[in-house]
Motif scaffolding. Structure first.
Motif, PDB file in Angstrom:
ATOM      1  N   ARG A 175     -52.650  26.719 -24.170  1.00  0.00           N
ATOM      2  CA  ARG A 175     -51.982  28.004 -24.385  1.00  0.00           C
ATOM      3  C   ARG A 175     -50.482  27.883 -24.144  1.00  0.00           C
ATOM      4  NH1 ARG A 175     -54.986  33.093 -22.061  1.00  0.00           N
ATOM      5  NH2 ARG A 175     -55.181  33.763 -24.195  1.00  0.00           N
ATOM      6  N   ASN A 176     -49.696  28.735 -24.813  1.00  0.00           N
ATOM      7  CA  ASN A 176     -48.242  28.751 -24.613  1.00  0.00           C
ATOM      8  C   ASN A 176     -47.870  29.073 -23.176  1.00  0.00           C
ATOM      9  OD1 ASN A 176     -47.663  28.088 -27.252  1.00  0.00           O
ATOM     10  ND2 ASN A 176     -47.604  30.225 -27.920  1.00  0.00           N
ATOM     11  N   TYR A 177     -48.629  29.961 -22.563  1.00  0.00           N
ATOM     12  CA  TYR A 177     -48.375  30.355 -21.177  1.00  0.00           C
ATOM     13  C   TYR A 177     -49.648  30.093 -20.376  1.00  0.00           C
ATOM     14  CZ  TYR A 177     -44.467  32.663 -23.404  1.00  0.00           C
ATOM     15  OH  TYR A 177     -43.337  32.907 -24.141  1.00  0.00           O
ATOM     16  N   PRO A 178     -49.748  28.903 -19.764  1.00  0.00           N
ATOM     17  CA  PRO A 178     -50.965  28.589 -19.016  1.00  0.00           C
ATOM     18  C   PRO A 178     -51.163  29.552 -17.848  1.00  0.00           C
ATOM     19  CG  PRO A 178     -49.362  26.789 -18.864  1.00  0.00           C
ATOM     20  CD  PRO A 178     -48.765  27.844 -19.727  1.00  0.00           C
ATOM     21  N   PRO A 179     -52.411  29.786 -17.457  1.00  0.00           N
ATOM     22  CA  PRO A 179     -52.693  30.691 -16.350  1.00  0.00           C
ATOM     23  C   PRO A 179     -51.977  30.233 -15.074  1.00  0.00           C
ATOM     24  CG  PRO A 179     -54.721  30.002 -17.434  1.00  0.00           C
ATOM     25  CD  PRO A 179     -53.619  29.195 -18.015  1.00  0.00           C
ATOM     26  N   SER A 180     -51.451  31.199 -14.339  1.00  0.00           N
ATOM     27  CA  SER A 180     -50.711  30.870 -13.120  1.00  0.00           C
ATOM     28  C   SER A 180     -51.399  31.373 -11.851  1.00  0.00           C
ATOM     29  CB  SER A 180     -49.299  31.460 -13.194  1.00  0.00           C
ATOM     30  OG  SER A 180     -49.378  32.866 -13.362  1.00  0.00           O
ATOM     31  N   ASN A 181     -52.474  32.139 -12.018  1.00  0.00           N
ATOM     32  CA  ASN A 181     -53.228  32.621 -10.861  1.00  0.00           C
ATOM     33  C   ASN A 181     -54.667  32.919 -11.299  1.00  0.00           C
ATOM     34  OD1 ASN A 181     -53.392  35.367 -11.883  1.00  0.00           O
ATOM     35  ND2 ASN A 181     -51.248  35.603 -11.250  1.00  0.00           N
ATOM     36  N   LYS A 182     -55.471  33.311 -10.365  1.00  0.00           N
ATOM     37  CA  LYS A 182     -56.893  33.531 -10.648  1.00  0.00           C
ATOM     38  C   LYS A 182     -57.114  34.587 -11.730  1.00  0.00           C
ATOM     39  CE  LYS A 182     -61.136  35.035  -8.382  1.00  0.00           C
ATOM     40  NZ  LYS A 182     -61.728  35.488  -7.110  1.00  0.00           N
ATOM     41  N   ASN A 183     -56.384  35.683 -11.653  1.00  0.00           N
ATOM     42  CA  ASN A 183     -56.581  36.763 -12.627  1.00  0.00           C
ATOM     43  C   ASN A 183     -56.207  36.339 -14.042  1.00  0.00           C
ATOM     44  OD1 ASN A 183     -57.592  38.539 -10.722  1.00  0.00           O
ATOM     45  ND2 ASN A 183     -55.573  39.380 -10.243  1.00  0.00           N
ATOM     46  N   THR A 184     -55.078  35.625 -14.184  1.00  0.00           N
ATOM     47  CA  THR A 184     -54.697  35.184 -15.531  1.00  0.00           C
ATOM     48  C   THR A 184     -55.630  34.084 -16.028  1.00  0.00           C
ATOM     49  OG1 THR A 184     -53.022  33.648 -14.681  1.00  0.00           O
ATOM     50  CG2 THR A 184     -52.281  35.874 -15.288  1.00  0.00           C
ATOM     51  N   LEU A 185     -56.189  33.293 -15.112  1.00  0.00           N
ATOM     52  CA  LEU A 185     -57.167  32.283 -15.513  1.00  0.00           C
ATOM     53  C   LEU A 185     -58.431  32.959 -16.036  1.00  0.00           C
ATOM     54  CD1 LEU A 185     -58.234  29.407 -15.780  1.00  0.00           C
ATOM     55  CD2 LEU A 185     -58.900  29.523 -13.360  1.00  0.00           C
ATOM     56  N   ILE A 186     -58.914  33.950 -15.328  1.00  0.00           N
ATOM     57  CA  ILE A 186     -60.114  34.677 -15.777  1.00  0.00           C
ATOM     58  C   ILE A 186     -59.867  35.310 -17.142  1.00  0.00           C
ATOM     59  CG2 ILE A 186     -61.561  36.704 -15.304  1.00  0.00           C
ATOM     60  CD1 ILE A 186     -61.262  35.983 -12.285  1.00  0.00           C
ATOM     61  N   ARG A 187     -58.702  35.924 -17.304  1.00  0.00           N
ATOM     62  CA  ARG A 187     -58.373  36.559 -18.588  1.00  0.00           C
ATOM     63  C   ARG A 187     -58.295  35.507 -19.705  1.00  0.00           C
ATOM     64  NH1 ARG A 187     -55.032  40.198 -17.012  1.00  0.00           N
ATOM     65  NH2 ARG A 187     -53.313  38.756 -16.668  1.00  0.00           N
ATOM     66  N   ALA A 188     -57.643  34.373 -19.426  1.00  0.00           N
ATOM     67  CA  ALA A 188     -57.512  33.312 -20.435  1.00  0.00           C
ATOM     68  C   ALA A 188     -58.879  32.749 -20.809  1.00  0.00           C
ATOM     69  CB  ALA A 188     -56.605  32.199 -19.913  1.00  0.00           C
ATOM     70  N   LEU A 189     -59.716  32.490 -19.805  1.00  0.00           N
ATOM     71  CA  LEU A 189     -61.059  31.970 -20.086  1.00  0.00           C
ATOM     72  C   LEU A 189     -61.857  32.943 -20.938  1.00  0.00           C
ATOM     73  CD1 LEU A 189     -61.940  30.437 -16.615  1.00  0.00           C
ATOM     74  CD2 LEU A 189     -61.686  29.170 -18.764  1.00  0.00           C
ATOM     75  N   THR A 190     -61.784  34.216 -20.608  1.00  0.00           N
ATOM     76  CA  THR A 190     -62.519  35.231 -21.367  1.00  0.00           C
ATOM     77  C   THR A 190     -62.020  35.312 -22.810  1.00  0.00           C
ATOM     78  OG1 THR A 190     -62.880  36.499 -19.335  1.00  0.00           O
ATOM     79  CG2 THR A 190     -63.175  37.671 -21.411  1.00  0.00           C
ATOM     80  N   GLU A 191     -60.718  35.315 -22.980  1.00  0.00           N
ATOM     81  CA  GLU A 191     -60.148  35.391 -24.329  1.00  0.00           C
ATOM     82  C   GLU A 191     -60.515  34.156 -25.148  1.00  0.00           C
ATOM     83  OE1 GLU A 191     -55.964  35.986 -23.730  1.00  0.00           O
ATOM     84  OE2 GLU A 191     -56.241  38.040 -22.979  1.00  0.00           O
ATOM     85  N   GLU A 192     -60.386  32.980 -24.558  1.00  0.00           N
ATOM     86  CA  GLU A 192     -60.684  31.751 -25.295  1.00  0.00           C
ATOM     87  C   GLU A 192     -62.182  31.607 -25.554  1.00  0.00           C
ATOM     88  OE1 GLU A 192     -58.478  30.105 -26.827  1.00  0.00           O
ATOM     89  OE2 GLU A 192     -56.746  31.013 -25.846  1.00  0.00           O
ATOM     90  N   TRP A 193     -63.003  32.069 -24.613  1.00  0.00           N
ATOM     91  CA  TRP A 193     -64.460  32.038 -24.818  1.00  0.00           C
ATOM     92  C   TRP A 193     -64.817  32.831 -26.072  1.00  0.00           C
ATOM     93  CZ3 TRP A 193     -68.484  29.472 -22.654  1.00  0.00           C
ATOM     94  CH2 TRP A 193     -69.771  29.931 -22.956  1.00  0.00           C
ATOM     95  N   ASP A 194     -64.221  34.007 -26.217  1.00  0.00           N
ATOM     96  CA  ASP A 194     -64.503  34.857 -27.381  1.00  0.00           C
ATOM     97  C   ASP A 194     -64.047  34.216 -28.694  1.00  0.00           C
ATOM     98  OD1 ASP A 194     -65.651  36.793 -25.766  1.00  0.00           O
ATOM     99  OD2 ASP A 194     -63.823  38.007 -25.626  1.00  0.00           O
ATOM    100  N   LYS A 195     -63.104  33.280 -28.619  1.00  0.00           N
ATOM    101  CA  LYS A 195     -62.582  32.630 -29.819  1.00  0.00           C
ATOM    102  C   LYS A 195     -63.326  31.343 -30.195  1.00  0.00           C
ATOM    103  CE  LYS A 195     -57.811  33.987 -28.889  1.00  0.00           C
ATOM    104  NZ  LYS A 195     -56.474  33.414 -28.580  1.00  0.00           N
ATOM    105  N   LEU A 196     -64.206  30.863 -29.307  1.00  0.00           N
ATOM    106  CA  LEU A 196     -64.904  29.610 -29.637  1.00  0.00           C
ATOM    107  C   LEU A 196     -65.685  29.784 -30.933  1.00  0.00           C
ATOM    108  CD1 LEU A 196     -66.317  28.374 -26.203  1.00  0.00           C
ATOM    109  CD2 LEU A 196     -64.471  27.363 -27.538  1.00  0.00           C
ATOM    110  N   PRO A 197     -65.521  28.858 -31.861  1.00  0.00           N
ATOM    111  CA  PRO A 197     -66.228  28.988 -33.136  1.00  0.00           C
ATOM    112  C   PRO A 197     -67.736  28.752 -32.974  1.00  0.00           C
ATOM    113  CG  PRO A 197     -64.810  27.042 -33.128  1.00  0.00           C
ATOM    114  CD  PRO A 197     -64.627  27.723 -31.819  1.00  0.00           C
ATOM    115  N   GLN A 198     -68.509  29.550 -33.668  1.00  0.00           N
ATOM    116  CA  GLN A 198     -69.967  29.404 -33.627  1.00  0.00           C
ATOM    117  C   GLN A 198     -70.379  28.000 -34.065  1.00  0.00           C
ATOM    118  OE1 GLN A 198     -72.221  31.675 -32.420  1.00  0.00           O
ATOM    119  NE2 GLN A 198     -73.652  29.964 -32.598  1.00  0.00           N
ATOM    120  N   GLN A 199     -69.641  27.409 -34.991  1.00  0.00           N
ATOM    121  CA  GLN A 199     -69.972  26.064 -35.470  1.00  0.00           C
ATOM    122  C   GLN A 199     -69.912  25.044 -34.338  1.00  0.00           C
ATOM    123  OE1 GLN A 199     -71.099  25.362 -38.636  1.00  0.00           O
ATOM    124  NE2 GLN A 199     -71.630  23.420 -37.666  1.00  0.00           N
ATOM    125  N   LEU A 200     -68.961  25.188 -33.421  1.00  0.00           N
ATOM    126  CA  LEU A 200     -68.873  24.293 -32.273  1.00  0.00           C
ATOM    127  C   LEU A 200     -70.155  24.383 -31.450  1.00  0.00           C
ATOM    128  CD1 LEU A 200     -67.004  22.579 -30.164  1.00  0.00           C
ATOM    129  CD2 LEU A 200     -66.934  24.782 -29.008  1.00  0.00           C
TER     130      LEU A 200
END
Length: 101
Positions: free
Chosen positions: A51-76
């Motif tokens: 990501r352009n702005y990597p997570p810097s604390n627990k809350n931003t890490l949780i948000r980043a993981l959730t956002e990226e999880w939703d973007k994982l392609p079904q094909q993967l």
């Protein structure tokens, strides 16, 4: 099920499993990675790290993981599941030793 990693073999983990009446599956000591989620975690981790702005604390890490999880392609996810037959066959052939991949 676990992959015999040291962190999975602590007394705290065993006590938790015992308290929930969860039994471990027999697993080769140095088996290749046969756990689907490990491959998905790897892909997810790479997405978060890139990501352009990597997570810097627990809350931003949780948000980043959730956002990226939703973007994982079904094909993967489909590819990971479909690869299991090949992985298990290779593990059997190699008697539980490392799969060269």
């Amino acid at each position: 099920m676990d992959d015999n990693a040291t962190c999975h073999r602590t007394l705290a983990v065993q006590d938790c499993l015992d308290s929930e009446d969860i039994q471990r599956l027999v697993w080769p000591a140095r088996s290749p990675d046969l756990n689907h989620i490990e491959n998905v975690w790897d892909a997810l981790g790479r997405q978060v790290a890139g990501r352009n702005y990597p997570p810097s604390n627990k809350n931003t890490l949780i948000r980043a993981l959730t956002e990226e999880w939703d973007k994982l392609p079904q094909q993967l996810l489909d590819n990971v599941v479909q690869s299991m037959v090949r992985r298990v066959e290779c593990c059997i052939t190699l008697h539980g030793r490392h799969i060269p991949y």
